[in-house]
Scaffold this motif. Structure first.
Motif, PDB file in Angstrom:
ATOM      1  N   UNK A 180       0.805  -1.216   0.000  1.00  0.00           N
ATOM      2  CA  UNK A 180       0.000   0.000   0.000  1.00  0.00           C
ATOM      3  C   UNK A 180       0.836   1.262   0.000  1.00  0.00           C
ATOM      4  N   UNK A 181       2.031   1.192  -0.585  1.00  0.00           N
ATOM      5  CA  UNK A 181       2.958   2.323  -0.518  1.00  0.00           C
ATOM      6  C   UNK A 181       2.377   3.603  -1.102  1.00  0.00           C
ATOM      7  N   UNK A 182       1.736   3.507  -2.266  1.00  0.00           N
ATOM      8  CA  UNK A 182       1.180   4.712  -2.890  1.00  0.00           C
ATOM      9  C   UNK A 182       0.115   5.361  -2.026  1.00  0.00           C
ATOM     10  N   UNK A 183      -0.774   4.542  -1.490  1.00  0.00           N
ATOM     11  CA  UNK A 183      -1.843   5.073  -0.638  1.00  0.00           C
ATOM     12  C   UNK A 183      -1.282   5.639   0.658  1.00  0.00           C
ATOM     13  N   UNK A 184      -0.304   4.939   1.236  1.00  0.00           N
ATOM     14  CA  UNK A 184       0.297   5.416   2.486  1.00  0.00           C
ATOM     15  C   UNK A 184       1.017   6.741   2.271  1.00  0.00           C
ATOM     16  N   UNK A 185       1.759   6.838   1.170  1.00  0.00           N
ATOM     17  CA  UNK A 185       2.486   8.078   0.874  1.00  0.00           C
ATOM     18  C   UNK A 185       1.518   9.235   0.676  1.00  0.00           C
ATOM     19  N   UNK A 186       0.451   8.989  -0.059  1.00  0.00           N
ATOM     20  CA  UNK A 186      -0.547  10.031  -0.288  1.00  0.00           C
ATOM     21  C   UNK A 186      -1.260  10.436   0.985  1.00  0.00           C
ATOM     22  N   UNK A 187      -1.560   9.452   1.838  1.00  0.00           N
ATOM     23  CA  UNK A 187      -2.256   9.746   3.084  1.00  0.00           C
ATOM     24  C   UNK A 187      -1.384  10.591   4.002  1.00  0.00           C
ATOM     25  N   UNK A 188      -0.111  10.226   4.122  1.00  0.00           N
ATOM     26  CA  UNK A 188       0.802  11.000   4.967  1.00  0.00           C
ATOM     27  C   UNK A 188       0.956  12.410   4.415  1.00  0.00           C
ATOM     28  N   UNK A 189       1.094  12.525   3.096  1.00  0.00           N
ATOM     29  CA  UNK A 189       1.198  13.843   2.483  1.00  0.00           C
ATOM     30  C   UNK A 189      -0.020  14.705   2.763  1.00  0.00           C
ATOM     31  N   UNK A 190      -1.205  14.071   2.748  1.00  0.00           N
ATOM     32  CA  UNK A 190      -2.430  14.805   3.051  1.00  0.00           C
ATOM     33  C   UNK A 190      -2.445  15.294   4.491  1.00  0.00           C
ATOM     34  N   UNK A 191      -1.700  14.603   5.355  1.00  0.00           N
ATOM     35  CA  UNK A 191      -1.600  15.049   6.743  1.00  0.00           C
ATOM     36  C   UNK A 191      -1.004  16.434   6.851  1.00  0.00           C
ATOM     37  N   UNK A 192      -0.107  16.775   5.931  1.00  0.00           N
ATOM     38  CA  UNK A 192       0.483  18.107   5.939  1.00  0.00           C
ATOM     39  C   UNK A 192      -0.550  19.185   5.693  1.00  0.00           C
ATOM     40  N   UNK A 193      -1.360  18.990   4.669  1.00  0.00           N
ATOM     41  CA  UNK A 193      -2.419  19.968   4.371  1.00  0.00           C
ATOM     42  C   UNK A 193      -3.450  20.040   5.489  1.00  0.00           C
ATOM     43  N   UNK A 194      -3.792  18.877   6.048  1.00  0.00           N
ATOM     44  CA  UNK A 194      -4.757  18.844   7.144  1.00  0.00           C
ATOM     45  C   UNK A 194      -4.214  19.573   8.366  1.00  0.00           C
ATOM     46  N   UNK A 195      -2.947  19.296   8.700  1.00  0.00           N
ATOM     47  CA  UNK A 195      -2.330  19.964   9.846  1.00  0.00           C
ATOM     48  C   UNK A 195      -2.259  21.460   9.666  1.00  0.00           C
TER      49      UNK A 195
END
Length: 302
Positions: A180-195
């Motif tokens: 699930x590397x692609x999904x995990x990378x995208x999810x973590x990246x979205x954490x930046x915008x959310x934060x």
């Protein structure tokens, strides 16, 4: 806007024309040859069901999220706090963003360097140190508010530590889950915008809180979230572990990464690409842990 917009289009076309999708070749060609078989739904489940994805999501909210928040507030703060001209405040504020030219990559380099000696535990500690350092700089912005010189000195260090934390974060993310590397990378990246959205709303929109006070409490939040989340990221693999705990001596990279596949999928050979990655991931044990494990294995053979 024309210049940055044009640059983005040109760079996108260059990447499309000359970049290689994967170490083994182009994505489309590998799928056509049958060397790469994907099931998108199960890949997403592998990422979202791994608690490490969510911990890194929260952590990334307070490195890249902080970067976005500071970019949004630093120039207006300098303009108001020190009565600078708009052009001067914008120029000084740009210091925070321009360090991305080298600082983000530097975070990845530091993460790789400490991994050679201390493995995944070194990567986690490196991220904790630079991210907490960014939180301390955010706190210091409040105490330096009466001096432009001191403020810019803090900004100089801050502008290096925050992007370094972003780079160091992605020294860890690729090892959370291979399937699930692609999904995990995208999810973590979205954490930046959310934060960034949450931090902006909490600390920089209320008339009852000054921007300097917002920086102070944002620093407290950075240190708190980082200190809670990162120690909980644990890999049950020999030589990996977490910041404070060692990995399972009986755990292997293969067992960790192949748990995302069913027995039927393994029989079909859908796990082979992940198995290759698992074997290569032994490098994340670090020299010291690898030497200890080799000694233990040799002693068992004797």
């Amino acid at each position: 806007m024309f210049i940055p917009g044009s640059a983005q289009v040109i760079i996108g076309l260059i990447i499309l024309a000359f970049a290689q999708d994967l170490p083994d070749g182009q994505y489309g060609q590998l799928k056509k040859e049958g060397a790469l078989v994907t099931k998108g739904g199960k890949s997403t489940i592998a990422a979202y069901s791994n608690y490490r994805t969510w911990l890194m999501f929260l952590s990334y909210g307070y490195c890249f999220g902080v970067e976005l928040t500071v970019d949004n507030n630093i120039s207006p703060y300098l303009y108001d706090q020190f009565s600078l001209s708009l052009s001067t405040a914008s120029l000084l504020g740009a210091v925070f963003s321009l360090t991305n030219i080298f600082a983000r990559g530097l975070g990845g380099i530091v993460s790789d360097y400490v991994c050679k000696y201390f493995g995944m535990r070194g990567r986690l500690w490196a991220l904790w140190i630079v991210q907490v350092g960014g939180g301390i700089c955010s706190l210091l912005m409040f105490y330096a508010k009466s001096s432009l010189g001191l403020t810019m000195l803090v900004v100089a260090f801050w502008s290096i530590l925050v992007p370094m934390a972003c780079g160091a974060s992605y020294g860890i993310v690729p090892f959370i889950t291979k399937r699930g590397l692609g999904s995990a990378s995208g999810m973590v990246g979205a954490g930046g915008n959310t934060g960034a959205a949450i931090t902006q709303a909490i600390f920089f929109t209320s008339a009852s809180m000054t921007t300097a006070e917002g920086f102070k409490w944002m620093g407290v939040m950075i240190i708190a979230v980082t200190s809670v989340c990162l120690p909980l990221v644990h890999f049950p693999i020999a030589g990996w572990g977490s910041m404070f705990l060692k990995g399972n001596p009986q755990g292997s990279e293969e067992s960790y990464y192949l748990k995302d596949f069913s027995e039927e999928e393994i029989k079909q050979g859908l796990h082979l690409q992940v198995l290759k990655f698992a074997n290569e991931s032994r490098s994340q044990r670090g020299f010291k842990a690898a030497a200890e494990l080799e000694k233990q294995e040799s002693d068992m053979e004797v």
